[in-house]
Design an enzyme around this catalytic site. Structure first.
Site, PDB file in Angstrom:
ATOM      1  N   TYR A 165      21.071   7.592   1.787  1.00 40.99           N
ATOM      2  CA  TYR A 165      21.065   7.221   3.200  1.00 40.99           C
ATOM      3  C   TYR A 165      19.945   6.178   3.348  1.00 40.99           C
ATOM      4  O   TYR A 165      20.513   5.069   4.015  1.00 40.99           O
ATOM      5  CB  TYR A 165      21.197   8.409   4.160  1.00 40.99           C
ATOM      6  CG  TYR A 165      20.997   8.124   5.791  1.00 40.99           C
ATOM      7  CD1 TYR A 165      22.336   7.916   6.011  1.00 40.99           C
ATOM      8  CD2 TYR A 165      19.920   7.952   6.458  1.00 40.99           C
ATOM      9  CE1 TYR A 165      22.398   7.513   7.475  1.00 40.99           C
ATOM     10  CE2 TYR A 165      20.151   7.509   7.717  1.00 40.99           C
ATOM     11  CZ  TYR A 165      21.562   7.275   8.274  1.00 40.99           C
ATOM     12  OH  TYR A 165      21.397   7.132   9.595  1.00 40.99           O
ATOM     13  N   LYS A 169      20.735   2.226   4.359  1.00 39.72           N
ATOM     14  CA  LYS A 169      19.994   1.659   5.687  1.00 39.72           C
ATOM     15  C   LYS A 169      19.213   0.555   5.335  1.00 39.72           C
ATOM     16  O   LYS A 169      19.141  -0.573   6.280  1.00 39.72           O
ATOM     17  CB  LYS A 169      19.650   2.655   6.455  1.00 39.72           C
ATOM     18  CG  LYS A 169      20.499   3.672   7.134  1.00 39.72           C
ATOM     19  CD  LYS A 169      21.712   3.018   7.968  1.00 39.72           C
ATOM     20  CE  LYS A 169      22.509   3.960   8.569  1.00 39.72           C
ATOM     21  NZ  LYS A 169      23.567   3.419   9.468  1.00 39.72           N
TER      22      LYS A 169
END
Ligand code: NAD
Length: 268
Positions: A165, A169
């Site tokens: 994740y 990002k």
């Protein structure tokens, strides 16, 4: 000057991932409508216990704006192309794009498989790329536009439970810089918001096969102790920053990521 520069009157916005009933995307869509924009909303999951894209559209209409709700998968180029075609057909153009659709999830580094990596990168990063490209093609003709990406502070530091994740990002933060540079000659701005912990349903929407999210109550209690402002964020905390970035109030800001995390990252 002043409050008027925050107005989105006469503009058309598209917000991805806006069906989640307690989500950031829905809150951004409603904030934009409140600021005067007609708003198209899309999501992969349009109806379910946590999702209702029609309800988001109805709330936009209640604010006196035009709304359009569509099912779309941001990871799929064909789906993205028809999404933008429909928005232009029905609402005339796209002045503002918010790349909000996202998923999270965690598997320990050594246990992670390609599937997990591919899904997270596809939604969080490739989705941003595909939608930004489609939006830019429309905005270039009009010589104006604003793209707002929803990144995360997980893209700015390493947290073992946010492994893939966080990488996806950080890609969004870099993509924002590249878009800012690439699109500046066309008077199109691209910026991002990097939220800290926000109280939404995203832990329920994790990639299949992720390990269970921690007990939410205990997790939030511990998290608050590390947040200088002493509370978990609300979707409206992010929507307000997105409104600033979408509007002319940020006319000289591009390629930037604004952190909205209650102060967590000031100690980094
Ligand atoms: P959420 O799960 O409530 O909303 C995300 C939405 O994206 C969902 O409605 C989901 O159906 C949609 N989506 C997923 N895959 C999609 C696809 N392929 N195509 C189209 N839509 C798709 O989560 P949220 O907390 O509101 O998250 C919104 C954004 O904010 C995400 O990008 C997330 O990574 C980011 N963010 C959230 C937090 C937080 O603490 N909640 C913190 C930092 C960043």
């Amino acid at each position: 000057m002043g409050l008027q520069t925050f107005s989105l009157e006469g503009k058309v916005a598209l917000v991805t991932g806006a069906a989640s009933v307690r989500g950031i995307g829905r809150t951004i869509a409603l904030a934009f409508a409140d600021a005067g924009a007609d708003v198209a909303v899309c999501d992969l999951n349009v109806k379910g216990s946590d999702y209702d894209i029609e309800d988001t559209a109805d709330e936009i209409r209640k604010l006196g704006r035009r709304a359009l709700s569509l099912q779309a998968d941001v990871t799929d180029r064909t789906s993205v192309t028809s999404l933008f075609e429909r928005v232009v057909q029905e609402l005339g153009t796209v002045d503002i794009l918010v790349n909000n659709a996202g998923i999270c999830g965690y598997k320990p580094f050594l246990e992670d498989n390609n599937d997990h990596w591919d899904k997270m990168m596809a939604v969080n990063l490739k989705g941003c790329f595909l939608c930004s490209q489609a939006a830019a093609k429309i905005m270039i003709e009009r010589k104006k536009g604003s793209i707002v990406n929803i990144a995360s502070i997980s893209g700015m530091r390493a947290i073992s439970t946010q492994f893939i994740y966080g990488i996806s990002k950080s890609g969004v933060i870099q993509l924002t810089k590249e878009l800012g540079l690439e699109l500046a000659p066309h008077n199109i701005r691209a910026n991002a918001v990097a939220p800290g912990l926000i109280d939404t349903n995203i832990p329920n929407h994790k990639v299949e096969g992720s390990i269970n999210a921690p007990n939410k109550e205990g997790f939030f209690k511990r998290a608050v102790e590390r947040i200088p402002l002493g509370r978990i964020g609300k979707p409206s905390d992010i929507a307000n920053v997105a409104l600033f970035l979408a509007s002319d109030a940020s006319a000289f800001v591009t390629g930037q990521t604004i952190v909205a995390d209650g102060g967590v990252t000031v100690t980094l």
